[in-house]
Design an enzyme around this catalytic site. Structure first.
Site, mmCIF file in Angstrom:
data_model
loop_
_atom_site.group_PDB
_atom_site.id
_atom_site.type_symbol
_atom_site.label_atom_id
_atom_site.label_comp_id
_atom_site.label_asym_id
_atom_site.label_seq_id
_atom_site.Cartn_x
_atom_site.Cartn_y
_atom_site.Cartn_z
ATOM 1 N N THR A 193 0.668 -0.956 0.060
ATOM 2 C CA THR A 193 0.652 -0.045 -0.071
ATOM 3 C C THR A 193 1.045 1.622 0.302
ATOM 4 O O THR A 193 1.915 1.318 0.020
ATOM 5 C CB THR A 193 -0.916 -0.228 1.522
ATOM 6 N N ARG A 194 0.407 2.543 0.124
ATOM 7 C CA ARG A 194 1.372 2.899 -0.205
ATOM 8 C C ARG A 194 -0.256 4.519 -0.160
ATOM 9 O O ARG A 194 -0.039 5.693 -0.198
ATOM 10 C CB ARG A 194 1.275 4.198 -1.925
ATOM 11 N N HIS A 198 -8.258 2.511 4.468
ATOM 12 C CA HIS A 198 -8.921 2.717 4.993
ATOM 13 C C HIS A 198 -10.380 1.382 5.384
ATOM 14 O O HIS A 198 -9.729 0.504 5.325
ATOM 15 C CB HIS A 198 -10.211 3.393 4.015
ATOM 16 N N HIS A 201 -10.180 -0.801 2.573
ATOM 17 C CA HIS A 201 -8.570 -1.973 2.112
ATOM 18 C C HIS A 201 -8.081 -3.224 3.354
ATOM 19 O O HIS A 201 -7.672 -3.826 3.473
ATOM 20 C CB HIS A 201 -7.615 -1.660 1.904
ATOM 21 N N ARG A 287 -8.048 -3.169 -7.943
ATOM 22 C CA ARG A 287 -7.623 -3.232 -9.001
ATOM 23 C C ARG A 287 -6.531 -1.923 -9.349
ATOM 24 O O ARG A 287 -6.545 -1.299 -8.245
ATOM 25 C CB ARG A 287 -8.834 -1.985 -9.409
#
Ligand code: ZN
Length: 386
Positions: A193-194, A198, A201, A287
């Site tokens: 993740t970057r 929330h 995720h 996605r």
């Protein structure tokens, strides 16, 4: 657990890419001061550090021409092993000696490279093949076009490691593997993740975790675009979320030191292979993974996995749809699992969320945890995430 037991347990984990975890850390050799110096960009420095730790196993240095050509054209190393993106060092021209010193921007030598070859490359072809565009508005393409004209290949020995802003989260592949083994995990899912995490995720990491032994939350803390939320703020969000909502013994938070390339589909493959080296048997691909703007189709980063033979990558991708809170289902869901309409979904655009946080408004609990919202609001107010 004794070290013998740990070794045995480590063997239960997925093997590193190519079978052996590379280690290119070493002592500072004599005579470094007298060598020709090559100053690395921040992206090259982060690649160098990942070469040192084995995160890029089986690579032992910057790529030679045969591997480069094969990766750009076929997404495989010359050995036949899958590999998705060039790991190259761009220089002005061939060096005179058979060794060079690699130095940081401030001139500090950090590694020695044993010169194998240098070769010219075609920036536009690399852009077209790797980024699927030659548009220099794409941040990865822009960086590629700004590179020096010749690639210098050779094995590296790194004697000065990069200092992480988050030293306590800086864990090399050997260390994450040791921790997984000590916890008795065999099947581990990695989450790249970057962004702050929330509810959407959080949900998909937990859905993935339900099927395996452990979860590696592996945020990228290397170079990102300037409009991404700063790493320090994100790290505080991750800590807050994990403390409140994940069992301690099922999740590990660690930093992924890579620089973003924004190469979308190819970067998804590259990310998966790197996480395999960290000991992950599974890898979450959402996605538009590693995408930017509208350069890639929504599912391109998932579809590209089909270009490899079954089990060729060994690490198993886990594909996810966008998820949301559905008020009728009364739970998190996706269009795969919920039949209700958009009016029943709690959906906020990125722009809307930023507006709310900037104004000090807490978004609905179905969208983000209040504790995470608070960290972000404080950062926005302090100018940390503006
Ligand atoms: Zn529903």
């Amino acid at each position: 657990m004794s070290s013998d037991t740990t070794v045995a347990a480590t063997e239960r984990l997925i093997a590193p890419h190519g079978g052996v975890l590379v280690d290119r850390r070493g002592e500072r050799p004599d005579g470094v001061e007298g060598l020709e110096q090559i100053q690395l960009t921040s992206r090259e420095l982060s690649d160098l550090d990942m070469l040192a730790s084995g995160a890029l196993s089986p690579l032992e240095g910057f790529m030679g021409r045969a591997d480069y050509e094969s990766v750009v054209e076929e997404m495989h190393l010359q050995s036949g092993l899958p590999w998705a993106l060039p790991v190259c060092l761009a220089v002005d021209g061939p060096p005179s000696g058979d060794r060079v010193a690699l130095v940081r921007e401030d001139g500090t030598p950090v590694a020695v490279l044993e010169v194998e070859e240098s070769y010219p490359y075609d920036r536009e072809r690399e852009a077209e093949r790797c980024f699927r565009t030659t548009d220099d508005a794409h941040p990865g393409v822009a960086r590629l076009y700004a590179q020096r004209p010749v690639y210098l290949a050779g094995r590296v020995t790194v004697f000065e490691r990069a200092e992480s802003e988050f030293q306590e989260l800086a864990r090399d592949p050997a260390e994450t593997r040791r921790i997984f083994a000590e916890r008795g995990w065999k099947r581990v899912v990695g989450f790249q993740t970057r962004n702050p995490i929330h509810r959407a995720h959080e949900y998909l990491t937990k859905v993935a975790l339900e099927t395996v032994d452990g979860l590696l939350v592996h945020p990228l803390v290397g170079d990102t675009k300037s409009d991404d939320v700063p790493a320090a703020v994100r790290v505080e969000c991750y800590r807050t979320l994990l403390e409140g909502y994940y069992p301690d013994d099922r999740v590990l938070l660690s930093a992924f030191p890579a620089a973003m390339r924004y190469a979308g589909p190819r970067e998804a493959i590259w990310h998966a292979i790197c996480r395999k080296n960290y000991g992950c048997s599974h890898f979450i691909v959402g996605r538009d993974h590693a995408g930017v703007g509208d350069y890639y189709g929504t599912y391109d980063a998932q579809l590209i996995f089909d270009e490899f033979a079954p089990h060729e990558l060994d690490v198993e991708p886990m594909f996810f749809e966008h998820t949301f809170w559905c008020t009728v289902c009364g739970s998190m869901a996706s269009t795969k699992s919920c039949p209700h309409g958009t009016d029943d979904r709690v959906f906020l655009s990125g722009t809307k969320v930023r507006e709310m946080l900037g104004a000090g408004d807490v978004p609905p609990g179905e969208f983000t945890r209040a504790e995470v919202a608070k960290v972000l609001i404080d950062a926005y107010r302090g100018g940390g995430a503006a």
